[in-house]
Structure formats: structure tokens, C-alpha cells
Design a protein around this motif. Structure first.
Motif, PDB file in Angstrom:
ATOM      1  N   TYR A  21     -39.452  26.619   1.193  1.00 21.06           N
ATOM      2  CA  TYR A  21     -38.732  27.471   0.236  1.00 21.06           C
ATOM      3  C   TYR A  21     -38.506  28.837   0.883  1.00 21.06           C
ATOM      4  CZ  TYR A  21     -43.450  29.133  -1.104  1.00 21.06           C
ATOM      5  OH  TYR A  21     -44.720  29.632  -1.104  1.00 21.06           O
ATOM      6  N   GLY A  22     -37.666  29.655   0.256  1.00 16.51           N
ATOM      7  CA  GLY A  22     -37.203  30.897   0.877  1.00 16.51           C
ATOM      8  C   GLY A  22     -38.291  31.769   1.481  1.00 16.51           C
ATOM      9  N   LEU A  23     -39.330  32.063   0.689  1.00 11.63           N
ATOM     10  CA  LEU A  23     -40.368  32.969   1.173  1.00 11.63           C
ATOM     11  C   LEU A  23     -41.137  32.367   2.348  1.00 11.63           C
ATOM     12  CD1 LEU A  23     -41.592  35.736   0.755  1.00 11.63           C
ATOM     13  CD2 LEU A  23     -43.200  34.743  -0.864  1.00 11.63           C
TER      14      LEU A  23
ATOM     15  N   GLU B 145     -35.428  40.212   3.741  1.00  8.81           N
ATOM     16  CA  GLU B 145     -35.377  39.283   2.599  1.00  8.81           C
ATOM     17  C   GLU B 145     -33.974  39.209   2.006  1.00  8.81           C
ATOM     18  OE1 GLU B 145     -38.494  40.298  -0.101  1.00  8.81           O
ATOM     19  OE2 GLU B 145     -40.034  39.985   1.421  1.00  8.81           O
ATOM     20  N   GLY B 146     -33.309  40.358   1.988  1.00  3.96           N
ATOM     21  CA  GLY B 146     -31.957  40.397   1.436  1.00  3.96           C
ATOM     22  C   GLY B 146     -30.945  39.670   2.306  1.00  3.96           C
TER      23      GLY B 146
ATOM     24  N   TYR C  65     -31.699  34.892   1.910  1.00  9.43           N
ATOM     25  CA  TYR C  65     -31.171  34.071   0.803  1.00  9.43           C
ATOM     26  C   TYR C  65     -29.649  33.866   0.887  1.00  9.43           C
ATOM     27  CZ  TYR C  65     -35.845  33.968  -1.050  1.00  9.43           C
ATOM     28  OH  TYR C  65     -37.188  33.743  -1.182  1.00  9.43           O
ATOM     29  N   PRO C  66     -28.869  34.937   1.146  1.00  9.89           N
ATOM     30  CA  PRO C  66     -27.437  34.680   1.336  1.00  9.89           C
ATOM     31  C   PRO C  66     -27.167  33.748   2.519  1.00  9.89           C
ATOM     32  CG  PRO C  66     -27.810  37.019   0.944  1.00  9.89           C
ATOM     33  CD  PRO C  66     -29.157  36.392   1.129  1.00  9.89           C
TER      34      PRO C  66
ATOM     35  N   LEU D 218     -29.197  31.288   3.581  1.00 10.47           N
ATOM     36  CA  LEU D 218     -29.516  29.927   3.119  1.00 10.47           C
ATOM     37  C   LEU D 218     -28.373  29.399   2.248  1.00 10.47           C
ATOM     38  CD1 LEU D 218     -33.290  30.449   2.244  1.00 10.47           C
ATOM     39  CD2 LEU D 218     -32.410  28.895   3.998  1.00 10.47           C
ATOM     40  N   ASN D 219     -27.832  30.270   1.418  1.00  7.50           N
ATOM     41  CA  ASN D 219     -26.722  29.899   0.544  1.00  7.50           C
ATOM     42  C   ASN D 219     -25.510  29.449   1.377  1.00  7.50           C
ATOM     43  OD1 ASN D 219     -24.046  31.126  -0.811  1.00  7.50           O
ATOM     44  ND2 ASN D 219     -25.410  30.442  -2.435  1.00  7.50           N
TER      45      ASN D 219
ATOM     46  N   SER E  65     -30.716  21.449  -0.672  1.00  8.73           N
ATOM     47  CA  SER E  65     -31.837  22.037  -1.427  1.00  8.73           C
ATOM     48  C   SER E  65     -32.182  21.190  -2.643  1.00  8.73           C
ATOM     49  CB  SER E  65     -31.469  23.444  -1.891  1.00  8.73           C
ATOM     50  OG  SER E  65     -30.483  23.384  -2.894  1.00  8.73           O
TER      51      SER E  65
ATOM     52  N   TRP F  88     -34.818  21.705  -6.393  1.00  5.19           N
ATOM     53  CA  TRP F  88     -35.785  22.497  -7.138  1.00  5.19           C
ATOM     54  C   TRP F  88     -37.047  21.662  -7.372  1.00  5.19           C
ATOM     55  CZ3 TRP F  88     -35.791  27.570  -8.312  1.00  5.19           C
ATOM     56  CH2 TRP F  88     -34.597  28.259  -8.162  1.00  5.19           C
TER      57      TRP F  88
ATOM     58  N   PRO G  65     -40.831  27.283 -10.811  1.00  3.85           N
ATOM     59  CA  PRO G  65     -40.139  26.370  -9.887  1.00  3.85           C
ATOM     60  C   PRO G  65     -39.726  27.079  -8.597  1.00  3.85           C
ATOM     61  CG  PRO G  65     -38.713  26.959 -11.721  1.00  3.85           C
ATOM     62  CD  PRO G  65     -40.036  27.589 -11.998  1.00  3.85           C
ATOM     63  N   ARG G  66     -39.636  26.299  -7.533  1.00  4.67           N
ATOM     64  CA  ARG G  66     -39.210  26.846  -6.247  1.00  4.67           C
ATOM     65  C   ARG G  66     -38.064  25.998  -5.695  1.00  4.67           C
ATOM     66  NH1 ARG G  66     -45.294  27.444  -3.997  1.00  4.67           N
ATOM     67  NH2 ARG G  66     -45.610  29.664  -4.346  1.00  4.67           N
ATOM     68  N   LYS G  67     -37.180  26.657  -4.975  1.00 10.15           N
ATOM     69  CA  LYS G  67     -36.053  25.932  -4.379  1.00 10.15           C
ATOM     70  C   LYS G  67     -36.391  25.625  -2.924  1.00 10.15           C
ATOM     71  CE  LYS G  67     -31.025  26.282  -4.034  1.00 10.15           C
ATOM     72  NZ  LYS G  67     -29.869  27.178  -4.122  1.00 10.15           N
TER      73      LYS G  67
ATOM     74  N   TYR H 291     -35.615  23.853   0.797  1.00  6.41           N
ATOM     75  CA  TYR H 291     -34.476  23.523   1.672  1.00  6.41           C
ATOM     76  C   TYR H 291     -34.924  22.570   2.769  1.00  6.41           C
ATOM     77  CZ  TYR H 291     -32.259  27.618  -0.437  1.00  6.41           C
ATOM     78  OH  TYR H 291     -31.725  28.516  -1.320  1.00  6.41           O
TER      79      TYR H 291
END
Lengths: 114, 173
Positions: free
Chosen positions: A32-34, A50-51, A54-55, A57-58, A68, A70, A79-81, A83
């Protein structure tokens, strides 16, 4: 080169390598992202903002390089997304690694003066 | 539970993501909430809460990273900005029309010079009735000028800013 220019150069390098780093991390398994951010920091010592992650990954998901889902997490309480790399993403990563290797050895040759 | 500005940060993010399809926007917000919750952890330290949002950056800037991934064309401008611009354009147009009407009324005032007024006069020379005529002329002229200036500014402000030109050589680092 003053500190400000050096920081800008470092930031550009980081931005350029971010996609390769994220794909390489996801090659090792679902994250997941983090986790992606923490792993990039732990492995390279270079923190990806961090900023930015996410974009990125998108975009990678929109391009079909990652997928991805959830997952409800009892441990986290939310919940976590997660990838993971797609087959197309794995192929892109393979080619990016090759380009990176060539680039790196080219720069090394220049720096070593060979 | 105190949220120390996180909810308002998320509200701003949601507004900035408004041009995106609803499903995508909600997914981004859900993931951002999940990230904040992960970073927040079990701590209840206000400094940690502030740091979580600061690390993501200003909401509009953060949103821009996502917006750039979409081919939104003209709709990339957030709706509230679009409404503000439209309101400014309409107000500007109304002010310019009103300025034109006020100008015509001033002109009409000039054309109806009292028969007793012999050309240029000083304020001292005109009679009480002529002062009324003169005051009305000045008033219409002032209203026309003010409305024209305000209307022009509003109209120009309401125009969408031009995209920066990419001509003129390569980008400098």
C-alpha cells in the motif's frame, strides 16, 4: 554549485527515478502507499515526497502498469489500497532497468575518465 | 476526536479534485484518508497531526498531481473558479452597458443646454436652475467613467488566463 541548486538537482534526480523505484518495489510484492514510501526511503535513503507518490501510483494504474484493490484491515482499523505490478508493468520495469543500467555505467565512465 | 485542520484540508482537496470523475475523486479521497490514518497511528499528538498534512503539501498542489494524469481539457478549472469568472464577466458586461447608458445620459444633458447659458461659464455665473443641470451632467459623466473602469476590470478578470507560451527556446533549469 550552491546548496540550493544542488537540492534542485537532487530533487530532479529523485523525480526521474521515482517511477523506476516504485515499480521495482511493487515487483517484490503487493504494497500500500505508505509501505511504498517507507520502503523507498529505507532502501535508497532518498525520501520520495508523499505528495508525489500517490499521484504517481494513480498515473501508473491509469497506464495499466499496476493494479490496485482495497483490503479491509483489522490490524489498521481502516481499509488500505494495495498495488501490484501487472504483466505490462513488469515488462516496462525490465526495459527501464536496462536503460537505467546503461545510463549509470555511462555516467560512471564519464566520472572515472575512462 | 480532534482533527486539527485535516478535515478542512480534505475539503479543500475534494474541491480541487472536482473536475475529476466522481468515482475517481472519491477513491483518491479514500486513499488519502487511509494514508493519514496510517501516518497518524495511535498517537494523539497535535504536532504529528499537523506534520501528516504538511508532508502531503497544500491540497491544491497535491490535487494538481492527480489532475495532470487526466485529459480534462477545458474542464480542468475547478467549478468554483469557473463560476467566479462567469459572474465577473456578467457583472463586467452589465457595468459596461450601464456605463454606456450613463454616458448617453451625460451627452443628452450636454445637448439640452439651457437656452440662457452662453457657452463656457464659471460656477459663479450660472443660475440656480443651471447649477442643477450642470450637476446632473457631472454626475452622469462620473458614473459613466467609474462604471467603465470597474466594468473593464471585471471583464478582464473574468477572462480565463492564457496558457504560458512554450515558445522561446528550451526550458531553463
Amino acid at each position: 554549485m550552491n546548496e540550493e541548486r544542488l537540492d534542485r538537482w537532487r530533487s530532479q534526480l529523485r523525480k526521474g527515478a521515482a517511477e523506476l523505484a516504485v515499480l521495482a518495489i511493487l515487483e517484490r510484492g503487493e504494497r500500500y502507499g505508505l509501505e511504498v514510501i517507507d520502503e523507498a526511503t529505507a532502501r535508497s535513503g532518498i525520501q520520495i515526497a508523499e505528495g508525489t507518490v500517490y499521484p504517481l501510483l494513480n498515473r501508473l494504474e491509469k497506464d495499466g502498469k499496476i493494479r490496485s484493490r482495497w483490503v479491509a484491515s483489522d490490524e489498521a482499523g481502516h481499509p488500505r489500497k494495495y498495488y501490484r505490478l501487472t504483466r505490462e508493468g513488469a515488462e516496462v520495469l525490465r526495459r527501464m532497468k536496462k536503460v537505467w543500467g546503461e545510463f549509470q555505467s555511462g555516467v560512471d565512465r564519464v566520472l572515472d575518465g575512462d | 476526536m480532534a482533527t486539527d485542520g485535516i478535515e478542512s484540508w480534505l475539503d479543500e482537496l475534494s474541491a480541487a479534485l472536482a473536475p475529476l470523475p466522481r468515482g475517481d475523486r472519491e477513491e483518491i479521497l479514500a486513499e488519502t484518508r487511509s494514508h493519514i490514518a496510517d501516518r497518524w497511528g495511535p498517537q494523539d499528538d497535535p504536532a504529528v497531526r499537523r506534520a501528516v498534512v504538511e508532508d502531503l503539501g497544500p491540497p491544491r498542489e497535491y490535487a494538481r498531481g492527480f489532475l495532470e494524469n487526466y485529459d480534462l481539457g477545458e474542464t480542468q478549472e475547478p467549478p468554483e473558479d469557473r463560476w467566479r469568472r462567469t459572474a465577473a464577466r456578467v457583472s463586467g458586461a452589465v457595468a459596461l452597458v450601464a456605463a454606456a447608458v450613463a454616458g448617453l445620459l451625460a451627452l443628452q444633458q450636454v445637448l439640452t443646454i439651457p437656452p440662457s447659458t452662453p457657452g463656457w461659464l464659471t460656477w459663479r455665473d450660472v443660475t440656480l436652475g443651471e447649477r442643477g443641470w450642470f450637476s446632473l451632467l457631472v454626475a452622469w459623466a462620473i458614473v459613466a467613467v467609474v462604471l467603465a473602469v470597474v466594468g473593464r476590470r471585471l471583464w478582464r478578470w473574468g477572462k480565463k488566463p492564457e496558457e504560458p507560451s512554450t515558445r522561446g527556446g528550451p526550458e531553463r533549469g
